[in-house]
Design a protein around this motif. Structure first.
Motif, PDB file in Angstrom:
ATOM      1  N   SER A   1     -10.663  36.712  10.362  1.00 18.86           N
ATOM      2  CA  SER A   1     -10.202  36.948  11.731  1.00 18.86           C
ATOM      3  C   SER A   1     -11.347  36.943  12.739  1.00 18.86           C
ATOM      4  O   SER A   1     -11.145  36.618  13.918  1.00 18.86           O
ATOM      5  N   SER A   2     -12.556  37.294  12.296  1.00 18.60           N
ATOM      6  CA  SER A   2     -13.689  37.343  13.225  1.00 18.60           C
ATOM      7  C   SER A   2     -14.549  36.085  13.174  1.00 18.60           C
ATOM      8  O   SER A   2     -15.591  36.008  13.822  1.00 18.60           O
ATOM      9  N   VAL A   3     -14.111  35.082  12.405  1.00 18.99           N
ATOM     10  CA  VAL A   3     -14.890  33.854  12.254  1.00 18.99           C
ATOM     11  C   VAL A   3     -14.535  32.873  13.366  1.00 18.99           C
ATOM     12  O   VAL A   3     -13.375  32.477  13.515  1.00 18.99           O
ATOM     13  N   ARG A   4     -15.531  32.493  14.146  1.00 18.32           N
ATOM     14  CA  ARG A   4     -15.292  31.540  15.237  1.00 18.32           C
ATOM     15  C   ARG A   4     -15.103  30.119  14.689  1.00 18.32           C
ATOM     16  O   ARG A   4     -15.603  29.799  13.617  1.00 18.32           O
TER      17      ARG A   4
ATOM     18  N   ASP B   1     -20.888  32.909  10.893  1.00 13.95           N
ATOM     19  CA  ASP B   1     -19.754  33.844  10.810  1.00 13.95           C
ATOM     20  C   ASP B   1     -19.082  33.749   9.446  1.00 13.95           C
ATOM     21  O   ASP B   1     -18.712  34.765   8.841  1.00 13.95           O
ATOM     22  N   LEU B   2     -18.917  32.517   8.953  1.00  7.32           N
ATOM     23  CA  LEU B   2     -18.242  32.327   7.675  1.00  7.32           C
ATOM     24  C   LEU B   2     -19.063  32.927   6.533  1.00  7.32           C
ATOM     25  O   LEU B   2     -18.514  33.545   5.611  1.00  7.32           O
TER      26      LEU B   2
ATOM     27  N   ASP C   1     -21.091  35.448   6.738  1.00  5.34           N
ATOM     28  CA  ASP C   1     -20.931  36.913   6.816  1.00  5.34           C
ATOM     29  C   ASP C   1     -19.607  37.358   6.203  1.00  5.34           C
ATOM     30  O   ASP C   1     -19.532  38.387   5.524  1.00  5.34           O
ATOM     31  N   ALA C   2     -18.558  36.562   6.443  1.00 13.68           N
ATOM     32  CA  ALA C   2     -17.236  36.929   5.930  1.00 13.68           C
ATOM     33  C   ALA C   2     -17.128  36.731   4.423  1.00 13.68           C
ATOM     34  O   ALA C   2     -16.471  37.521   3.724  1.00 13.68           O
ATOM     35  N   MET C   3     -17.780  35.685   3.911  1.00  7.68           N
ATOM     36  CA  MET C   3     -17.639  35.332   2.493  1.00  7.68           C
ATOM     37  C   MET C   3     -18.625  36.056   1.589  1.00  7.68           C
ATOM     38  O   MET C   3     -18.345  36.296   0.419  1.00  7.68           O
ATOM     39  N   ASP C   4     -19.803  36.369   2.131  1.00  7.33           N
ATOM     40  CA  ASP C   4     -20.868  36.915   1.278  1.00  7.33           C
ATOM     41  C   ASP C   4     -20.782  38.434   1.197  1.00  7.33           C
ATOM     42  O   ASP C   4     -21.716  39.155   1.522  1.00  7.33           O
ATOM     43  N   LYS C   5     -19.637  38.930   0.774  1.00  4.06           N
ATOM     44  CA  LYS C   5     -19.412  40.357   0.571  1.00  4.06           C
ATOM     45  C   LYS C   5     -19.500  40.652  -0.922  1.00  4.06           C
ATOM     46  O   LYS C   5     -19.009  39.861  -1.743  1.00  4.06           O
ATOM     47  N   PRO C   6     -20.104  41.753  -1.298  1.00  2.05           N
ATOM     48  CA  PRO C   6     -20.241  42.064  -2.735  1.00  2.05           C
ATOM     49  C   PRO C   6     -18.925  41.994  -3.495  1.00  2.05           C
ATOM     50  O   PRO C   6     -18.866  41.471  -4.615  1.00  2.05           O
ATOM     51  N   ALA C   7     -17.845  42.496  -2.887  1.00  2.00           N
ATOM     52  CA  ALA C   7     -16.560  42.504  -3.597  1.00  2.00           C
ATOM     53  C   ALA C   7     -16.053  41.080  -3.821  1.00  2.00           C
ATOM     54  O   ALA C   7     -15.547  40.751  -4.897  1.00  2.00           O
TER      55      ALA C   7
ATOM     56  N   ALA D   1     -21.054  27.211  -2.042  1.00  2.00           N
ATOM     57  CA  ALA D   1     -21.281  28.377  -1.202  1.00  2.00           C
ATOM     58  C   ALA D   1     -21.421  27.966   0.259  1.00  2.00           C
ATOM     59  O   ALA D   1     -21.610  26.788   0.581  1.00  2.00           O
ATOM     60  N   VAL D   2     -21.356  28.957   1.149  1.00  2.00           N
ATOM     61  CA  VAL D   2     -21.426  28.690   2.588  1.00  2.00           C
ATOM     62  C   VAL D   2     -22.850  28.394   3.030  1.00  2.00           C
ATOM     63  O   VAL D   2     -23.102  27.463   3.786  1.00  2.00           O
ATOM     64  N   ASN D   3     -23.809  29.207   2.532  1.00  3.68           N
ATOM     65  CA  ASN D   3     -25.218  28.977   2.875  1.00  3.68           C
ATOM     66  C   ASN D   3     -26.087  29.388   1.693  1.00  3.68           C
ATOM     67  O   ASN D   3     -25.583  29.796   0.634  1.00  3.68           O
TER      68      ASN D   3
END
Length: 277
Positions: free
Chosen positions: A173-176, A186-187, A189-195, A217-219
Motif C-alpha cells: 500500500s505504501s509502494v509508489r 519502496d518495493l 522496503d516492503a519485500m525485505d522484511k524478516p518474516a 530479489a528486488v535489490n
C-alpha cells in the motif's frame, strides 16, 4: 518467409520463453547466409554475446564476428556479426543486409534511428521476443507473427506444466508506482522484511522438493538476505548480481547445473535470454 514475401520488412516473431528463439534466430541467419547476405544479430546485454555466439557455433554457423568493445572475436569482415546494442550506440551502423534484434521488447532509441535511416530502408529488421508488448513497438514493426504460445508448448511436451504458490502477501500500500512499475526502493522496503524472507525459505523447504531453484530479489540487499536465510537452514546457495563478473557467473552456473548449488539468488540477471537449465 511468407511475411517477407507478402511485403513485410519489419516482422516481430513472438515465441515463449524456452521455445528456442536463439535456435530460430540461427536458422534465420543461416538462410540469409545462403543467399550471400551479411547479418547483424543484436542483443541487449553483454552477457548474451558469448552465449549467442556459442549457440550459433552449435548450429554450424562458424564465421561469426563480434561487435563489443575489444572482444577477442572482433572481425568486421565476417558475414555474421553478433553485436551488443550498448557498443552500437557508440559506433556507426554496420554494413549489413539483414538485422535481427533479439529480445526486441528491450527497446532502445538506437533501433528507431537505425530503422529510420534512409540507407537501411530496404534492409529487413526482424524482432524476436517472448513479450512484444513494449509501448510503441507497433510504430516500428509491421507484422506480429505468433509462432506458438506457452500453452501450445506445454501441451506438446516441450515445456513443463507449472504451479504457483502464494503463501504470503506483502503490504504494497505504501509502494509508489513510477513510469508504470513499482518504485524499487519502496518495493525493497516492503519485500525485505524478516518474516517475508523467512517465509520464502520455509515455503521452499516445504514445497520445493529440493529442485534447482532461481530466486529473484528486488535489490542486492534483499538478495543477500535471502541467500543468508537459505544458508542458515543448510541450503547450498549462490548469488549473482550486475557486479558479478563473467568468470564467476560461469562458475556459479556450472555449480548450479552439477548440483553443488541448490539455489541461486539474483537481482535482474537471470532473466532476459539466459539459458540456464
Amino acid at each position: 518467409k511468407a511475411a517477407m514475401r507478402s511485403g513485410s520488412k519489419r516482422p516481430m516473431l513472438q515465441l515463449p520463453t524456452g521455445a528456442g528463439k536463439t535456435v530460430i534466430g540461427a536458422a534465420i541467419v543461416d538462410g540469409a547466409l545462403q543467399k550471400g547476405n551479411r547479418v547483424t544479430f543484436v542483443v541487449p546485454a553483454l552477457s548474451l554475446i558469448d552465449q549467442t555466439v556459442q549457440s550459433f557455433w552449435r548450429e554450424g554457423i562458424q564465421d561469426v564476428g563480434v561487435i563489443q568493445a575489444s572482444h577477442e572475436l572482433t572481425n568486421p569482415n565476417r558475414p555474421v556479426q553478433v553485436a551488443s546494442v550498448q557498443t552500437l550506440q557508440r559506433r556507426q551502423f554496420p554494413d549489413t543486409d539483414v538485422v535481427v534484434i533479439d529480445e526486441a521488447h528491450r527497446w532502445f532509441k538506437l533501433y528507431a534511428e537505425w530503422m529510420a535511416d534512409p540507407m537501411f530502408a530496404g534492409v529487413p529488421f526482424i524482432g524476436l521476443s517472448a513479450t512484444p508488448w513494449t509501448q510503441g513497438l507497433g510504430d516500428h514493426f509491421d507484422d506480429l507473427l505468433i509462432a506458438a504460445t506457452t500453452a501450445d508448448l506445454i501441451e506438446q511436451g516441450y515445456l513443463s506444466r507449472f504451479r504457483v504458490f502464494g503463501p504470503s502477501s506483502p503490504d504494497l500500500s505504501s509502494v509508489r508506482v513510477v513510469a508504470g512499475d513499482y518504485h524499487e526502493g519502496d518495493l525493497a522496503d516492503a519485500m525485505d522484511k524478516p518474516a517475508l524472507t523467512a517465509d520464502v525459505v520455509e515455503t521452499w523447504c516445504k514445497l520445493g522438493e529440493a529442485r534447482p531453484t532461481l530466486v529473484f530479489a528486488v535489490n542486492r540487499a534483499h538478495a543477500k538476505h535471502l541467500k543468508s536465510e537459505f544458508e542458515r537452514v543448510g541450503v547450498r546457495t549462490g548469488y549473482v548480481d550486475a557486479f558479478t563478473d563473467a568468470e564467476e557467473r560461469e562458475q556459479i552456473r556450472k555449480q548450479f547445473h552439477n548440483g553443488d548449488l541448490q539455489v541461486v539468488c539474483n537481482v535482474g540477471c537471470l532473466t532476459t535470454g539466459v539459458d540456464w537449465d
